[in-house]
Design an enzyme around this catalytic site. Structure first.
Site, PDB file in Angstrom:
ATOM      1  CE1 TYR A 241      31.364  38.320  36.283  1.00 35.61           C
ATOM      2  CE2 TYR A 241      32.293  40.406  35.536  1.00 35.61           C
ATOM      3  CZ  TYR A 241      32.102  39.052  35.358  1.00 35.61           C
ATOM      4  OH  TYR A 241      32.661  38.418  34.272  1.00 35.61           O
TER       5      TYR A 241
ATOM      6  CE  LYS B  44      34.815  36.708  36.204  1.00 32.59           C
ATOM      7  NZ  LYS B  44      35.232  35.345  35.796  1.00 32.59           N
TER       8      LYS B  44
END
Length: 233
Positions: free
Chosen positions: A141, A145
């Site tokens: 994750y 990002k």
């Protein structure tokens, strides 16, 4: 700078969480129409809201949205996914899906809507990042990002000739279903949505949506060892 009053807006992932708060916020600021997307069909009784099924992993689905919303002037790239697990031992397919949704998804949307925004005067593209773009320790994750942050910075340059304002948003933990299990301080979605809209209308290229993001951004010039997930508080 792009004022939201009277604008036609697209919000991906607009059914719940921050996306729903963004829909509420742009309507409150006088948006003329809002296309709000979700993976599965849903209804919104407000006359200015058009709900649209969207899978950002599928180019055909994104293209269909761009064809329908050919009057769009502002696009919020908000759809995202959080699948936990470490990079070395976590599920490799989940890691790949994380990048497909969080990195290539916004890119597909940007590519599909760039000519739409150009035809409608330039407008704005707003991409949601995370404070975890800058912090190690959150697996695929956080890595996705970080890639999305870089993506936005490059898109800003490529879209400048057509006068499209590109805004990158960094936020810490927001009180949504995505992080419901985390025992950490969380911002209210409505507060974050308001700060995003404020930044967009003020002509900013970057929005730090909470104090956590401000603090971590200020630490980027320090030792890389200090940039870990625990720094998010």
């Amino acid at each position: 700078m792009v004022a939201l009053a009277g604008r036609v807006v697209v919000v991906t992932g607009g059914r719940r969480g921050l996306g729903a708060a963004l829909v509420d916020e742009v309507l409150a600021r006088g948006a003329g129409k809002v296309y709000a997307t979700s993976r599965s069909p849903y209804t919104d009784e407000r006359p200015r809201v058009v709900t649209v099924p969207l899978d950002v992993r599928a180019a055909a689905s994104v293209a269909a949205l761009a064809k329908l919303a050919d009057d769009a002037e502002v696009v919020f790239n908000n759809a995202g996914i959080l699948l936990p697990g470490p990079l070395l031992t976590g599920d490799a397919e989940q890691a790949a899906e994380t990048f497909d949704v969080n990195v290539f998804g916004p890119l597909r949307v940007a590519r599909a809507f760039a000519p739409v925004l150009a035809a409608n005067g330039g407008g704005a593209l707003v991409n949601m990042h995370s404070v975890l773009s800058w912090l190690a320790g959150s697996g695929a994750y956080g890595a996705s990002k970080a890639a999305a942050w870089s993506l936005t910075n490059s898109l800003r340059l490529e879209l400048a000739p057509q006068h499209t304002q590109v805004v990158g948003v960094h936020a810490g933990f927001i009180d949504t279903d995505m992080v419901a299990a985390l025992d950490r301080s969380k911002a209210k979605p409505a507060d974050v949505a308001a700060r995003i809209a404020d930044g967009l209308e003020a002509g900013h290229t970057e929005v730090l949506a909470d104090d956590v993001s401000v603090a971590v951004k200020s630490a980027l010039s320090g030792p890389v060892e200090d940039l870990t997930f625990s720094a998010a508080g």
